[in-house]
Design a protein around this motif. Structure first.
Motif, PDB file in Angstrom:
ATOM      1  N   GLU A 112      -9.920  -3.297  -3.216  1.00  0.00           N
ATOM      2  CA  GLU A 112      -9.561  -3.006  -5.069  1.00  0.00           C
ATOM      3  C   GLU A 112     -10.118  -0.926  -5.024  1.00  0.00           C
ATOM      4  O   GLU A 112      -8.694  -0.250  -5.845  1.00  0.00           O
ATOM      5  CB  GLU A 112     -10.818  -3.801  -6.231  1.00  0.00           C
ATOM      6  N   LYS A 115      -7.053   0.759  -3.528  1.00  0.00           N
ATOM      7  CA  LYS A 115      -5.391   0.001  -4.037  1.00  0.00           C
ATOM      8  C   LYS A 115      -5.563   1.416  -5.148  1.00  0.00           C
ATOM      9  O   LYS A 115      -5.966   1.338  -6.293  1.00  0.00           O
ATOM     10  CB  LYS A 115      -5.432  -1.144  -4.531  1.00  0.00           C
ATOM     11  N   THR A 116      -4.117   1.668  -5.296  1.00  0.00           N
ATOM     12  CA  THR A 116      -4.097   2.347  -6.816  1.00  0.00           C
ATOM     13  C   THR A 116      -3.306   1.177  -8.305  1.00  0.00           C
ATOM     14  O   THR A 116      -3.132   0.031  -7.011  1.00  0.00           O
ATOM     15  CB  THR A 116      -2.921   3.561  -6.463  1.00  0.00           C
ATOM     16  N   ASP A 117      -3.143   1.988  -9.237  1.00  0.00           N
ATOM     17  CA  ASP A 117      -2.503   0.293 -10.154  1.00  0.00           C
ATOM     18  C   ASP A 117      -1.076   1.140  -9.901  1.00  0.00           C
ATOM     19  O   ASP A 117      -0.306   0.261 -10.875  1.00  0.00           O
ATOM     20  CB  ASP A 117      -2.815   0.845 -11.503  1.00  0.00           C
ATOM     21  N   TYR A 118      -0.147   1.731  -8.514  1.00  0.00           N
ATOM     22  CA  TYR A 118       0.994   1.118  -8.299  1.00  0.00           C
ATOM     23  C   TYR A 118       1.163  -0.018  -8.022  1.00  0.00           C
ATOM     24  O   TYR A 118       1.691  -0.982  -8.371  1.00  0.00           O
ATOM     25  CB  TYR A 118       1.542   3.041  -7.738  1.00  0.00           C
ATOM     26  N   TYR A 119      -0.059  -0.841  -7.263  1.00  0.00           N
ATOM     27  CA  TYR A 119       0.538  -1.481  -6.397  1.00  0.00           C
ATOM     28  C   TYR A 119      -0.263  -2.584  -7.101  1.00  0.00           C
ATOM     29  O   TYR A 119      -0.885  -3.884  -5.923  1.00  0.00           O
ATOM     30  CB  TYR A 119       0.340  -1.797  -4.990  1.00  0.00           C
ATOM     31  N   SER A 120      -1.059  -2.919  -7.895  1.00  0.00           N
ATOM     32  CA  SER A 120      -1.809  -3.763  -8.723  1.00  0.00           C
ATOM     33  C   SER A 120      -1.290  -4.635  -8.952  1.00  0.00           C
ATOM     34  O   SER A 120      -0.020  -4.443  -9.017  1.00  0.00           O
ATOM     35  CB  SER A 120      -2.470  -3.416  -9.406  1.00  0.00           C
ATOM     36  N   GLY A 125       0.056   1.603 -13.189  1.00  0.00           N
ATOM     37  CA  GLY A 125       0.608   3.540 -12.491  1.00  0.00           C
ATOM     38  C   GLY A 125       2.003   3.298 -12.832  1.00  0.00           C
ATOM     39  O   GLY A 125       2.550   4.425 -13.531  1.00  0.00           O
ATOM     40  N   ASP A 129       4.011   5.684 -14.932  1.00  0.00           N
ATOM     41  CA  ASP A 129       5.233   7.116 -13.997  1.00  0.00           C
ATOM     42  C   ASP A 129       6.119   6.704 -14.941  1.00  0.00           C
ATOM     43  O   ASP A 129       7.115   7.771 -15.031  1.00  0.00           O
ATOM     44  CB  ASP A 129       4.796   7.766 -12.777  1.00  0.00           C
ATOM     45  N   SER A 188       1.733  15.243  -7.598  1.00  0.00           N
ATOM     46  CA  SER A 188       2.497  13.591  -8.042  1.00  0.00           C
ATOM     47  C   SER A 188       3.800  15.154  -8.678  1.00  0.00           C
ATOM     48  O   SER A 188       4.725  14.005  -9.367  1.00  0.00           O
ATOM     49  CB  SER A 188       2.014  12.765  -8.344  1.00  0.00           C
ATOM     50  N   ARG A 282       0.854  10.658 -19.424  1.00  0.00           N
ATOM     51  CA  ARG A 282       0.612   9.437 -18.744  1.00  0.00           C
ATOM     52  C   ARG A 282      -0.199   9.171 -19.748  1.00  0.00           C
ATOM     53  O   ARG A 282      -0.598   7.550 -20.022  1.00  0.00           O
ATOM     54  CB  ARG A 282      -0.131   9.961 -17.301  1.00  0.00           C
TER      55      ARG A 282
END
Length: 293
Positions: A112, A115-120, A125, A129, A188, A282
């Protein structure tokens, strides 16, 4: 071009990085571009060799930033990415850490944390964005933002793969690698710069859309063609926008080798774009998404 099963044709269909080229790949245009780009690559390789002087270490500096923006040669790319991203330092400060993790049982907390919250599952995330990009488009390309709103097109429908894949399988691989060179050094904001450049450069084309599916199709089309294939022209303009006029002659020298001197776009087309601006957006967009449940 029909795909045959012999080894020669298969090798032709796979690029030097191992990615299979699409069925509609324009071999003639690519080869014309790459014959010019090889001259630039040779120039950059010589300059990088002089910069490194046989060393496996560099310090972040204005000169290194400029060199990275103008492209890292393939033979140095793995090392430079490790250094400027901070991965090399972390690895040296934690020797054997990765192998110890492999030997341990699965650690859900560690998974966990990685993992970034892009892929949660909620992809907060990613959604944030995409909303940030929408706000930036309102600021910098308002006509496109108005078109999207008028037809009810959500940004996630047209740009989610840009963010999730960091443009892999979206843009030509040489262009993606040049984007990643800058991404590892500058963060980013580069992704937003690329997205804004694609949209702003093709604003008139996008505004021709008259309905929902047409808009979606336009966004697929703007990631193809000469504009994105000519990676050096696409990327190199950043030196001008970064306030480095004393470097412009070297920019022009390389750019003159490609498209008759046309300079790159991603650091001029979007205009000023700082990480402070992105992070502030953001925060605002994340709070809005959370409030919507």
């Amino acid at each position: 071009m029909e795909r045959r099963e012999d080894g020669r044709d298969w090798a032709y269909r796979v690029d030097p990085y191992g990615f299979e080229r699409p069925d509609d790949f324009d071999y003639a245009s690519y080869e014309a571009f790459f014959s010019r780009y090889l001259v630039v690559l040779t120039r950059r390789a010589i300059k990088w060799s002089k910069l490194l002087k046989g060393s496996n270490n560099i310090q972040k500096s204005l000169k290194v930033k400029r060199y990275i923006r103008k492209g890292i040669p393939n033979e140095h790319r793995a090392l430079i990415w490790m250094i400027v991203s901070g991965a090399q330092t972390n690895m040296e400060q934690n020797p054997g850490y990765y192998h110890r993790l492999l030997e341990e049982e699965k650690n859900d907390k560690l998974v966990e944390a990685i993992k970034t919250d892009y892929y949660s599952p909620a992809m907060l995330g990613l959604k944030t964005d995409q909303e940030v990009l929408g706000e930036l488009v309102k600021m910098k390309v308002p006509a496109v933002a108005e078109l999207m709103e008028r037809h009810g097109v959500m940004w996630t429908l047209v740009v989610s793969r840009w963010f999730i894949c960091l443009f892999i399988d979206i843009l030509p691989v040489e262009t993606v690698l040049r984007i990643w060179d800058c991404l590892f050094y500058e963060g980013s904001k580069i992704i937003f710069r690329v997205a804004l450049t694609l949209i702003k450069q093709h604003q008139a084309f996008i505004l021709e859309a008259t309905n929902f599916p047409d808009i979606c199709d336009k966004f697929k089309q703007i990631t193809k063609g000469t504009f994105v294939t000519e990676c050096h022209s696409f990327m190199q303009h950043l030196l001008r926008a970064a306030g480095l006029p004393h470097l412009s002659s070297s920019v022009d020298e390389d750019a003159a080798l490609l498209q008759g001197g046309q300079r790159a776009k991603i650091f001029t087309d979007p205009g000023s774009l700082s990480m402070a601006t992105i992070n502030k957006l953001r925060e605002t967009c994340r709070e809005k998404l959370l409030s919507q449940g």
